[in-house]
Design a protein around this motif. Structure first.
Motif, PDB file in Angstrom:
ATOM      1  N   UNK A 120       0.942  -1.392   0.265  1.00  0.00           N
ATOM      2  CA  UNK A 120       0.095  -0.037   0.062  1.00  0.00           C
ATOM      3  C   UNK A 120       0.790   1.221  -0.011  1.00  0.00           C
ATOM      4  N   UNK A 121       2.095   1.091   0.073  1.00  0.00           N
ATOM      5  CA  UNK A 121       3.042   2.256   0.138  1.00  0.00           C
ATOM      6  C   UNK A 121       3.841   2.122  -1.236  1.00  0.00           C
ATOM      7  N   UNK A 182       1.642   4.247   7.187  1.00  0.00           N
ATOM      8  CA  UNK A 182       0.256   4.461   6.620  1.00  0.00           C
ATOM      9  C   UNK A 182      -0.576   5.378   7.333  1.00  0.00           C
ATOM     10  N   UNK A 185       0.217   8.912   7.425  1.00  0.00           N
ATOM     11  CA  UNK A 185      -0.275   9.578   5.990  1.00  0.00           C
ATOM     12  C   UNK A 185      -1.621   9.680   5.953  1.00  0.00           C
TER      13      UNK A 185
END
Lengths: 346, 315
Positions: A120-121, A182, A185
């Motif tokens: 997911x990054x 995450x 962010x």
């Protein structure tokens, strides 16, 4: 329900009755247009997320949890179409909103974290730049200011040596650290709501606890409303004030966590709870639910749990409307009519 | 990107070149047929053949021969051609600019066209523009370079008289005329490579768009050019760079035919004649030259790869 003491910070927040929900989903229905077609892949899903509270969206894989949460972001995958209902996020009707409005909501009003922090990054961008991105996108901050803020956020989510770590790439961090990135962010613009899709599933058990503690901490500080998508009942009990149980695209039960765990009102929920080992109760016999979730494209009419339900009768093939006892809703007509009281078997 | 990495890659390249030098050296000694006899001619007496052998140093031990030869190579002396009284190095250097010009122009055209078309198609999957790019790419891969070269020459040179049909003008003398001469063969050579690059670029962009981190970026509010520039292109470029590196080798092979069609006497023509004439020293020179170019290209590709991919950078 607001007095429930299931542990976890979420339940400690008292809720005034007139608090406006940050997210309100009503009768959401989503069609799948791919092969095999499944009209009403998600059907008549309704729930609210209140500021400072956590709602668990729970169910087995393939029950429509993630699709529902992506619909909230206006990020449905190709071939998924909203066929009805409404999603109101901070007063904005997501389903009617322009792409521009949605873009302004994402990252600003609602932050999102996902299951696999590694994938997911962005692998080719330093994590600090990924965290700061929402700052300059939404708040018009300079890149330099956003980068400084990213270091602050990394520090806030408990990453030591934040200034150095901000320049690291995702593969240089552990899974737990990646999920902290995450989270940093997702909360970069101090959103009112956080959407957490299985945020601890891919992590080690000890790391899971740390991440949950961090989320609880942030929730208290920022007054975050959290939609917690999970299949882990332990996480639900520990973290969430309210539970929405989904099965094959239907909300089969919706209640406060304590009420639901004490007295499940849908046969599926009862069976699900019976399939979880209880700490401190040695040698209990775990029950399993026979069969499996029907594949999309082959959902049965009426109650979708019917083929696996021990209490199914002919009328279960009719569309179910269910009923609520206070704010404890069940989709099962038989339970609502008082014909049936599901017992949690342990 | 650290300097040590560049140095390490450079050292690896030198090792490859050294291995190539050993192999080309041995090739001439192991190949069927006797170079001394070839040079002396079919009718030569055994004495004459032996004299030539001694003159060429072929009567020395292999190691002595290799060291002597390598010493010459390092000083730019690749020996004399066996079939014409000219030094190999000078002959190659005279022929190289034309060939390298076509290859370079083809590479630039292929990368610019291929990447642009592929990225646009990948971002607009399922639209008419995607279908057009896919069809053209298939066509481009299917058409042989020499045929495209003849087609382009007959249209743009013979019919429309826009560009010269054959020949070459050095860049140093007249850049405009140089471009006119290399444009058609360059374009012909570029087509298949552009098609391959376009296919890879389209696929990579499509793959990256489906990655969870693109969803994360969208969920953060990124969209449009921010999303494409920051999250899609850099990640999609990694496999594309690999393909460009592989294709550069193909270009160097394909240029032999294209330069013949375009009536240029370049390296390819030279190599072909050397093989037919059994001009062993010339073949050696060509192989070494090609190896140096390939090692150079691979070095650039490697460094570009490390620049975009932080995972490789650390290793």
């Amino acid at each position: 329900m607001s007095t429930s003491k299931t542990a976890g910070a979420a339940t400690a927040t008292a809720v005034a009755p007139d608090v406006r929900p940050i997210l309100s989903v009503r009768d959401l229905t989503i069609d799948y247009l791919g092969e095999p077609r499944q009209p009403a892949l998600v059907q008549d899903v309704s729930f609210d997320v209140l500021p400072g509270r956590s709602v668990a969206l729970i169910g087995e894989s393939g029950c429509g949890k993630t699709i529902t949460s992506l619909a909230v972001l206006g990020l449905l995958p190709a071939r998924m179409r909203v066929a009805g209902g409404s999603i109101v996020l901070d007063g904005v009707d997501v389903l009617q909103a322009s792409e521009r409005t949605l873009r302004d909501l994402r990252g600003r009003t609602v932050g999102a974290i996902f299951q696999e922090p590694m994938s997911s990054l962005n692998p080719t961008m330093p994590v600090g730049d990924q965290i700061g991105e929402a700052r300059w996108l939404h708040l018009g901050e300079s890149r330099r200011a956003a980068r400084a803020k990213a270091v602050e956020l990394l520090d806030r989510v408990g990453i030591p040596n934040a200034a150095r770590r901000a320049r690291a790439y995702p593969h240089e961090l552990s899974g737990g650290m990646q999920q902290r990135v995450m989270i940093a962010s997702a909360i970069a613009c101090e959103p009112a709501m956080l959407l957490a899709d299985e945020p601890t599933t891919a992590l080690d058990v000890t790391v899971q606890a740390d991440i949950l503690a961090l989320l609880a901490d942030l929730q208290r500080d920022l007054g975050l409303g959290i939609l917690f998508v999970t299949h882990d009942l332990g996480v639900v009990a520990e973290f969430c004030a309210d539970v929405v149980v989904m099965y094959a695209g239907h909300v089969v039960e919706r209640a406060g966590t304590r009420a639901l765990f004490a007295a499940p009102r849908h046969p599926y929920t009862a069976a699900l709870l019976g399939a979880v080992p209880q700490a401190g109760q040695a040698r209990t016999v775990l029950t399993t639910i026979p069969g499996r979730v029907p594949p999309s494209g082959a959902f049965p009419a009426g109650c979708r749990f019917r083929p696996r339900c021990a209490h199914a009768v002919a009328t279960c093939a009719e569309p179910q409307h269910g009923g609520a006892d206070g704010d404890h809703f069940t989709l099962c007509d038989r339970v609502a009519a008082g014909e049936l009281t599901p017992r949690r078997r342990t | 990107m650290s300097l040590t990495l560049v140095v390490r890659r450079l050292a690896a390249g030198l090792v490859v070149l050294w291995i190539v030098s050993v192999m080309t050296f041995l090739m001439v000694r192991l190949i069927p047929g006797d170079p001394a006899r070839t040079v002396a001619g079919e009718q030569a007496t055994p004495e004459l053949v032996e004299a030539v052998r001694a003159q060429l140093g072929l009567d020395q031990p292999l190691l002595t021969q290799y060291l002597r030869w390598l010493g010459g190579v390092l000083q730019g002396d690749l020996g004399m051609s066996l079939t014409s009284p000219r030094p190999v190095a000078q002959t190659i250097l005279q022929a190289a600019p034309a060939t390298l010009s076509i290859t370079l122009v083809a590479l630039v055209l292929a990368v610019v066209l291929g990447v642009t078309a592929g990225v646009v198609a990948g971002l607009r999957q399922g639209t008419w523009i995607d279908r057009v790019v896919s069809t053209l790419a298939t066509l481009g891969i299917a058409m042989p370079g020499f045929w495209v070269a003849m087609l382009l020459i007959s249209i743009f040179a013979m019919k429309l008289h826009l560009l010269p049909a054959t020949g070459y003008a050095p860049f140093s003398e007249d850049p405009a005329r140089w471009l006119q001469h290399v444009l058609l063969p360059g374009a012909a050579l570029a087509l298949a490579t552009a098609a391959q690059i376009a296919r890879q670029a389209r696929g990579s962009v499509a793959d990256v768009l489906a990655e969870p981190y693109v969803r994360t970026a969208r969920a953060r509010g990124a969209s449009g050019s921010v999303l494409v520039r920051r999250h899609v292109l850099r990640n999609a470029s990694i496999p594309v760079i690999t393909v460009i590196g592989l294709q550069a080798g193909h270009l160097l092979g394909g240029v032999i035919i294209v330069e013949t069609v375009a009536g240029m006497s370049g390296i390819g023509t030279l190599a072909l004649r050397a093989v037919l004439d059994r001009d062993y020293t010339m073949i050696q020179g060509y192989v070494l030259f090609a190896a140096v170019v390939m090692v150079g290209i691979n070095l650039v590709v490697d460094l570009a790869y490390q620049w975009v991919n932080p995972k490789v950078r650390a290793a």
